[in-house]
Design an enzyme around this catalytic site. Structure first.
Site, mmCIF file in Angstrom:
data_model
loop_
_atom_site.group_PDB
_atom_site.id
_atom_site.type_symbol
_atom_site.label_atom_id
_atom_site.label_comp_id
_atom_site.label_asym_id
_atom_site.label_seq_id
_atom_site.Cartn_x
_atom_site.Cartn_y
_atom_site.Cartn_z
ATOM 1 N N GLU A 214 -54.328 7.921 12.512
ATOM 2 C CA GLU A 214 -54.750 7.163 11.327
ATOM 3 C C GLU A 214 -53.576 6.835 10.407
ATOM 4 O OE1 GLU A 214 -54.951 11.422 9.866
ATOM 5 O OE2 GLU A 214 -55.195 10.347 11.774
ATOM 6 N N CYS B 287 -54.756 16.328 15.234
ATOM 7 C CA CYS B 287 -53.962 17.373 14.591
ATOM 8 C C CYS B 287 -54.582 18.749 14.864
ATOM 9 C CB CYS B 287 -53.773 17.085 13.105
ATOM 10 S SG CYS B 287 -52.414 18.034 12.363
ATOM 11 N N HIS C 180 -50.921 12.079 13.817
ATOM 12 C CA HIS C 180 -52.058 11.472 13.117
ATOM 13 C C HIS C 180 -52.159 9.988 13.472
ATOM 14 C CE1 HIS C 180 -53.216 14.766 10.356
ATOM 15 N NE2 HIS C 180 -51.951 15.126 10.502
#
Length: 216
Positions: free
Chosen positions: A198, A88, A196
């Site tokens: 994750e 990001c 992202h």
């Protein structure tokens, strides 16, 4: 192998750490995931991850106030050639400059500025929040085995700005949001995702696993 996730007060640190731990475990990769704010740990890590959320200038400033951290990054990434992954705003900092609110100098690893998104469709809201597919512009080891395109896996985005790269070859993947949006960049031993990983479930775990195996 030790993977340093840089803790400078920005980014989804807990979820990023857990995602890297899970990806390593499921891929059978022996890796210590080291969430650290210590420059000496970053300088000696085998792989380096820089998360980031919020404003470009704030993240740049937050990194600068950790004494010795920028020097450690330069030593490990630029001089030693350790694999680097920006997430990001961590990816945006790889640029020449950020133009959010003010002009802020980036690392200069990927030529280009981080600029505001201007969708052609006025009904599309800024920031882009949610799932989107990826258009792979060129092959890259971090996308090995990952289905992309309209019927591919989805990535999770939360952003109002994107990196307008000067060199087309630095852009690995784009997303469509009222026009092309830079989703993933890479050059040499450096890679970064606007989305992202994750939070991107199957795509994110596969991408992280590929990063842990990557030998640039």
């Amino acid at each position: 192998m030790r993977v340093a996730i840089i803790d400078y007060g920005s980014g989804n640190l807990r979820s990023a750490t857990k995602a890297f731990e899970r990806a390593a475990r499921e891929a059978g990769i022996a890796a210590e995931i080291d969430l650290t704010d210590r420059p000496e740990r970053v300088a000696t890590a085998d792989r380096i991850v820089l998360p980031g959320v919020g404003a470009y200038a704030d993240c740049r400033r937050g990194l600068a106030v950790v004494e010795g951290m920028e020097e450690a990054l330069t030593e490990a990434v630029e001089k030693t050639g350790r694999p680097f992954f920006g997430i990001c705003v961590g990816m945006q900092l790889m640029s020449s400059r950020g133009l959010e609110k003010t002009v802020t100098k980036g690392f200069g690893w990927i030529a280009g500025d981080v600029v505001g998104m201007t969708p052609e469709d006025p009904s599309l809201k800024i920031p882009q929040i949610g799932w989107n597919t990826l258009d792979l512009k060129r092959p890259h080891p971090l996308f090995d085995g990952i289905p992309t395109g309209e019927n591919g896996l989805h990535a999770y985005f939360v952003h109002s700005y994107h990196l307008a790269a000067e060199r087309a070859e630095d852009v690995v993947a784009e997303a469509g949001y009222g026009g092309p949006v830079t989703a993933f960049v890479a050059r040499d031993n450096k890679a970064g995702s606007q989305f992202h990983p994750e939070k991107s479930q199957a795509l994110g775990l596969a991408l992280i696993s590929n990063f842990l195996r990557w030998k640039p």
